[in-house]
Design a protein around this motif. Structure first.
Motif, short mmCIF file in Angstrom:
data_model
loop_
_atom_site.label_atom_id
_atom_site.label_comp_id
_atom_site.label_asym_id
_atom_site.label_seq_id
_atom_site.Cartn_x
_atom_site.Cartn_y
_atom_site.Cartn_z
N VAL A 68 39.79 -33.77 24.44
CA VAL A 68 38.85 -33.49 23.67
C VAL A 68 37.74 -33.98 23.89
O VAL A 68 37.43 -35.02 23.88
N ALA A 69 37.18 -32.96 22.72
CA ALA A 69 35.40 -33.39 22.82
C ALA A 69 35.41 -33.49 21.60
O ALA A 69 34.93 -32.09 20.73
N VAL A 70 34.61 -34.58 20.89
CA VAL A 70 34.16 -34.82 19.60
C VAL A 70 32.48 -34.98 19.42
O VAL A 70 32.25 -35.67 19.78
N GLY A 71 31.84 -34.17 18.63
CA GLY A 71 30.05 -34.46 18.23
C GLY A 71 30.88 -34.89 16.88
O GLY A 71 30.95 -35.94 16.32
N ASN A 72 29.74 -36.08 17.53
CA ASN A 72 28.82 -37.38 16.77
C ASN A 72 27.18 -37.71 17.05
O ASN A 72 27.38 -37.74 17.91
N CYS A 73 27.25 -38.28 15.74
CA CYS A 73 25.63 -38.51 15.64
C CYS A 73 25.56 -40.14 15.74
O CYS A 73 24.73 -40.37 16.31
N LEU A 74 25.63 -40.39 15.00
CA LEU A 74 25.49 -41.44 14.36
C LEU A 74 26.74 -43.12 14.24
O LEU A 74 26.11 -44.09 14.43
N GLY A 77 27.90 -46.06 19.55
CA GLY A 77 28.61 -45.77 21.45
C GLY A 77 29.10 -44.02 21.13
O GLY A 77 29.62 -43.62 21.33
N ALA A 78 28.39 -43.71 19.66
CA ALA A 78 28.53 -41.76 19.63
C ALA A 78 29.39 -42.03 19.15
O ALA A 78 30.45 -40.89 18.96
N GLY A 79 30.66 -43.15 18.82
CA GLY A 79 31.63 -42.30 18.11
C GLY A 79 33.00 -42.02 18.70
O GLY A 79 34.40 -41.98 18.74
N ALA A 80 32.70 -42.87 20.26
CA ALA A 80 33.57 -42.74 21.72
C ALA A 80 35.18 -43.50 20.97
O ALA A 80 35.71 -43.10 20.90
N GLY A 81 35.42 -44.71 20.37
CA GLY A 81 35.75 -45.27 20.27
C GLY A 81 37.01 -44.76 18.75
O GLY A 81 38.20 -44.80 18.77
N HIS A 82 36.27 -44.10 17.72
CA HIS A 82 36.75 -43.19 16.69
C HIS A 82 37.29 -42.22 16.93
O HIS A 82 38.49 -41.88 16.38
N ALA A 83 36.82 -41.90 18.04
CA ALA A 83 36.98 -40.53 18.32
C ALA A 83 38.82 -40.59 18.89
O ALA A 83 39.41 -39.07 19.03
N ARG A 84 38.62 -41.56 19.99
CA ARG A 84 39.40 -42.30 20.55
C ARG A 84 40.88 -42.60 19.75
O ARG A 84 42.24 -41.75 19.47
#
Length: 407
Positions: A68-74, A77-84
């Protein structure tokens, strides 16, 4: 929509076992930052909803999702933890990997491109390219400014990377002679098209309704609401009503709150697979990823990116501008969208058929994926087959991609 089919377009429409196909494409509603439907909803929860919907809508076993790849800007950590966290909460097994992509406004499209390329080279068979942004919770406008070394800032183009986006819009308008009247006409049409599309239920199939908690700002009372519609779209917007708004970035400028994209919250996800695998598993195939391309442009006029990214991706596919049935070009600002369309000579009626970000909103990391979901809806509604998504990118870049609808 064009009824003629060139040999190049016919080639793109052909089906091959190794194609990267779209199994599902969904998005949340796009809501106003800080005051809309998602003002009290963290981004990982919005993302989790669309990730779950991406595989459940197509009845895909989540154990088959490999990356899963998630685009995020703000997000930090570019949202890596949030995406996981979002992927796990969405029911995607922990042995599926997750990463985040930050190419600013094209992050969601970059995520789709990454997953598509992994499928194309044989690294995976099934994956999700997504995008999320909470401009309410993402630190937009509230974080400290980054610092840069004097040596790195020694060239003007490097300095120009730090120009506020609104000023780059003014630069485009000034450099290319785009009047406020022209920008307001474009913006008003975006609102009018989006309002008409919303009334006709044209966004319904692409939006995942979400039950979320909302806090009353005055009483603190918490209630549950269902967010199922874009709440930034305003009916009745006209050139005359927009003419009353004051310039937002310079005293005598032409860019204002009504002809620029809105600060927004939202997420989108596109589930991709190799065609042979999708056919073997009996999965629905609603479209195909064809190609994507990126390009750099002068940072001081960063908004012109689509004008140069679109020809690059068309060259990769040997398509002409007329081979494309319609375009989803992100409306970061009316100035840059108008320039890009005029520079390429694209008929305006082929652009953002159901409105764009000026009316709907632009959650930065989400929009590139959102435009794919919207593009597939437009294709189904109009009979169009080949469409292009494109956007400008902060610091001076552009990205564009070609998709085919198979609905």
């Amino acid at each position: 929509m064009s009824t003629q089919t060139s040999p190049q377009k016919e080639s793109v429409l052909q089906k091959h076992d190794n194609d990267v196909v779209i199994v599902s494409a969904v998005r949340s509603a796009i809501t106003k930052g800080r005051k809309g439907g998602f003002k009290d909803t963290k981004p990982e929860l919005i993302l989790a909803h669309v990730l779950r919907a991406a595989y459940t809508k197509a009845d895909v076993d989540p154990t088959l999702i490999e990356d899963v790849a998630v685009g995020n800007c703000l997000l930090p950590g570019a949202g890596a933890g949030h995406a996981r966290v979002a992927a796990i909460h969405a029911g995607i097994p922990i042995d599926a990997s997750v990463n985040t992509v930050n190419r600013q406004c094209s992050s969601g499209l970059s995520a789709i491109n990454q997953i598509a390329n992994q499928i194309r080279v044989g690294q995976i068979d099934i994956g999700i390219g997504a995008g999320v942004e909470s401009m309410t919770f993402g630190g937009f406008g509230s974080g400290g400014k980054a610092s840069y070394s004097e040596e790195a800032m020694a060239t003007q183009d490097a300095k120009d990377c730090l120009i506020p986006m609104g000023i780059t819009s003014e630069n485009v308008a000034s450099d290319y002679g785009l009047s406020r009247q022209v920008q307001d006409e474009f913006a008003a049409k975006s609102f009018q098209k989006a309002a008409a599309a919303a009334k006709a239920g044209k966004f319904r199939d692409e939006i995942v309704p979400m039950k979320v908690k909302s806090v009353d700002a005055k009483t603190g009372e918490i209630t549950e609401i269902v967010v199922a519609e874009d709440d930034g779209i305003r009916d009745g917007v006209t050139v005359e009503s927009l003419s009353k708004l004051k310039p937002a970035f310079t005293k005598d400028g032409s860019t204002h709150a009504g002809n620029a994209s809105q600060v927004s919250d939202g997420a989108a996800a596109v589930l991709l697979a190799r065609r042979s695998v999708a056919l073997r598993l009996g999965l629905p195939i609603i479209g195909k990823f064809v190609a994507a391309a990126t390009v750099g442009v002068p940072p001081r006029i960063m908004g012109v990116g689509p004008a140069y990214a679109i020809p690059r991706v068309l060259a990769l596919t040997s398509l002409s501008l007329s081979d494309v049935d319609f375009y989803e070009i992100n409306e970061a600002f009316a100035s840059q969208a108008i320039f890009s369309v005029q520079h390429l000579g694209i008929p305006f009626e082929k652009v953002n058929v159901n409105g764009g970000a000026i009316a709907m909103g632009h959650p930065l990391g989400c929009t590139g994926a959102r435009q794919v979901a919207t593009g597939l809806s437009v294709a189904k509604q109009t009979g169009g087959k080949v469409f292009v998504t494109s956007m400008c990118i902060g610091s001076g870049m552009g990205m564009a991609a070609v998709f085919v609808s198979e609905q």
